[in-house]
Scaffold this motif. Structure first.
Motif, short mmCIF file in Angstrom:
data_model
loop_
_atom_site.label_atom_id
_atom_site.label_comp_id
_atom_site.label_asym_id
_atom_site.label_seq_id
_atom_site.Cartn_x
_atom_site.Cartn_y
_atom_site.Cartn_z
N LEU A 18 -29.96 -40.19 -39.09
CA LEU A 18 -30.23 -41.58 -39.36
C LEU A 18 -28.98 -42.38 -39.03
N SER A 19 -29.11 -43.36 -38.14
CA SER A 19 -27.97 -44.21 -37.74
C SER A 19 -28.22 -45.63 -38.21
N ILE A 20 -27.18 -46.24 -38.79
CA ILE A 20 -27.28 -47.59 -39.35
C ILE A 20 -26.10 -48.41 -38.87
N VAL A 79 -20.78 -49.07 -38.68
CA VAL A 79 -21.73 -48.05 -38.23
C VAL A 79 -21.60 -46.82 -39.10
N ARG A 80 -22.75 -46.27 -39.48
CA ARG A 80 -22.75 -45.04 -40.27
C ARG A 80 -23.80 -44.09 -39.72
N HIS A 81 -23.44 -42.83 -39.60
CA HIS A 81 -24.37 -41.77 -39.22
C HIS A 81 -24.64 -40.90 -40.44
N CYS A 82 -25.89 -40.68 -40.75
CA CYS A 82 -26.28 -39.79 -41.84
C CYS A 82 -27.00 -38.59 -41.21
N THR A 83 -26.45 -37.42 -41.36
CA THR A 83 -26.97 -36.23 -40.68
C THR A 83 -27.78 -35.35 -41.62
N GLU A 84 -28.66 -34.55 -41.01
CA GLU A 84 -29.50 -33.60 -41.74
C GLU A 84 -30.32 -34.29 -42.83
N ILE A 85 -30.96 -35.40 -42.45
CA ILE A 85 -31.79 -36.16 -43.38
C ILE A 85 -33.26 -35.84 -43.09
N PRO A 86 -33.98 -35.20 -44.01
CA PRO A 86 -35.40 -34.93 -43.78
C PRO A 86 -36.20 -36.23 -43.80
N PRO A 87 -37.33 -36.28 -43.09
CA PRO A 87 -38.09 -37.53 -42.99
C PRO A 87 -38.47 -38.14 -44.33
N GLU A 88 -38.76 -37.32 -45.32
CA GLU A 88 -39.19 -37.85 -46.61
C GLU A 88 -38.08 -38.56 -47.38
N TRP A 110 -32.62 -65.45 -37.92
CA TRP A 110 -31.94 -64.75 -39.02
C TRP A 110 -30.49 -65.21 -39.18
N ARG A 111 -30.21 -66.44 -38.84
CA ARG A 111 -28.83 -66.93 -38.97
C ARG A 111 -28.39 -66.95 -40.43
N GLY A 112 -27.16 -66.55 -40.65
CA GLY A 112 -26.60 -66.54 -42.00
C GLY A 112 -27.04 -65.35 -42.83
N ARG A 113 -27.68 -64.37 -42.24
CA ARG A 113 -28.18 -63.21 -42.98
C ARG A 113 -27.33 -61.96 -42.73
N ARG A 114 -27.39 -61.08 -43.69
CA ARG A 114 -26.91 -59.72 -43.49
C ARG A 114 -28.03 -58.97 -42.79
N VAL A 115 -27.71 -58.30 -41.68
CA VAL A 115 -28.72 -57.62 -40.87
C VAL A 115 -28.32 -56.16 -40.69
N ALA A 116 -29.31 -55.29 -40.73
CA ALA A 116 -29.08 -53.88 -40.42
C ALA A 116 -29.95 -53.48 -39.24
N VAL A 117 -29.34 -52.74 -38.32
CA VAL A 117 -30.06 -52.14 -37.19
C VAL A 117 -30.04 -50.64 -37.43
N ALA A 118 -31.21 -50.02 -37.47
CA ALA A 118 -31.27 -48.60 -37.83
C ALA A 118 -32.31 -47.87 -36.99
N ASP A 119 -32.07 -46.58 -36.79
CA ASP A 119 -33.04 -45.73 -36.11
C ASP A 119 -32.87 -44.31 -36.61
N TYR A 120 -33.94 -43.53 -36.44
CA TYR A 120 -33.96 -42.16 -36.94
C TYR A 120 -34.44 -41.22 -35.85
N ASP A 121 -33.69 -40.16 -35.63
CA ASP A 121 -34.06 -39.13 -34.66
C ASP A 121 -34.68 -37.97 -35.44
N ARG A 122 -36.00 -37.81 -35.30
CA ARG A 122 -36.71 -36.79 -36.08
C ARG A 122 -36.35 -35.37 -35.63
N THR A 123 -35.96 -35.22 -34.36
CA THR A 123 -35.60 -33.90 -33.86
C THR A 123 -34.26 -33.45 -34.44
N MET A 124 -33.26 -34.30 -34.35
CA MET A 124 -31.94 -33.97 -34.87
C MET A 124 -31.78 -34.31 -36.34
N ARG A 125 -32.76 -35.05 -36.89
CA ARG A 125 -32.75 -35.50 -38.29
C ARG A 125 -31.49 -36.31 -38.61
#
Length: 267
Positions: free
Chosen positions: A255-257, A173-182, A238-253
């Motif tokens: 990105l969680s992966i 799990v990784r949190h990326c903070t202060e990421i603008p939408p662009e 998706w068996r046998g695959r590398r998978v990423a689950v991600a979401d972005y909070d536009r208010t707090m900016r």
């Protein structure tokens, strides 16, 4: 961490609030909370039906089937407060699950909450643990925030981790903070590459990168559970695959992966 099972469930309209003294306590609570924060109380709220977190969590336990080992740590994650505080979902699950699990909860973090809970579970280093993610639409006030932050349905998603879990492993799990939408799409593509299948939360709907061949978008109205509902639906293909689950909070900016490796065999 090795995923043994993932289960999800959508709930109907739920039950009425309890009567008597419990009803008086809840009425006093919601009036105090809304007044404290200057929010208008929804008319007739205490006469509506609702699914409390405790009731949803209790309903999920038999759906998980027999657990192969006692649960060491139990984590709950949600985006909004519980509609009914009469029963604690963490205490209830600690009683219902095998073992003597250490309970913890993560809330007030929006769509980031389940990712934070997963990170905490990794920090504890327990092999046998359970993450219960829940969304709830019954609130005594209107929810402020972006569209993807508003829960429109009642849903629960449970992830069971064990020593021998065969569905997926390697949860990071990784949190990326202060990421603008662009910058979101480029950052996701750079972090994960095109060889990873992506489950994207609704916060990423407007900024999905083109670098992924396989993308599944979470259903609307489920800020916390949506990505895990989508993951459960996608895993068989998706068996046998590398998978990423991600979401972005536009208010707090933020990105969680969460990345994981799925098994080649059926879970």
């Amino acid at each position: 961490m090795r995923l043994h099972r993932i289960g999800t469930r959508m709930f109907g309209e739920g039950r009425p609030f309890l009567s008597g003294r419990a009803h008086e306590l809840m009425s006093s609570y919601v009036e105090d909370v809304t007044h404290l924060h200057g929010l208008p109380l929804r008319p007739g709220y205490m006469s509506t039906r609702r699914n409390s977190y405790a009731e949803m969590a209790e309903a999920m336990v038999p759906e998980l089937g027999p657990l192969p080992a006692p649960v060491d740590v139990l984590a709950l994650a949600s985006a909004v407060p519980d509609a009914d505080l009469i029963r604690s979902p963490a205490s209830l699950l600690a009683e219902l699950l095998p073992g003597d699990p250490f309970p913890l909860g993560v809330t007030d973090q929006g769509v980031v909450a389940p990712f934070t809970a997963l990170k905490i579970l990794r920090t504890y280093g327990a092999s046998n643990c359970l993450l219960m993610v829940m969304d709830q639409q019954s609130l005594p006030y209107d929810v402020a925030g972006t569209e993807e932050m508003v829960p429109l349905r009642d849903c629960a998603a449970a992830l069971v981790f064990t020593d021998g879990g065969a569905v997926a492993e390697g949860f990071e799990v990784r949190h990326c903070t202060e990421i603008p939408p662009e910058r979101v799409a480029g950052l996701l593509a750079a972090e994960l590459g095109g060889h990873t299948a992506l489950v994207a939360g609704r916060g990423l709907a407007a900024t999905l990168p083109n670098a992924f061949e396989h993308i599944r978008l979470a259903p609307p109205g489920l800020p916390c559970t949506g990505v895990w509902v989508a993951l459960a639906a996608a895993l068989p293909g998706w068996r046998g695959r590398r998978v990423a689950v991600a979401d972005y909070d536009r208010t707090m900016r933020n990105l969680s992966i969460c990345t994981l490796d799925t098994s080649c065999e059926a879970g």
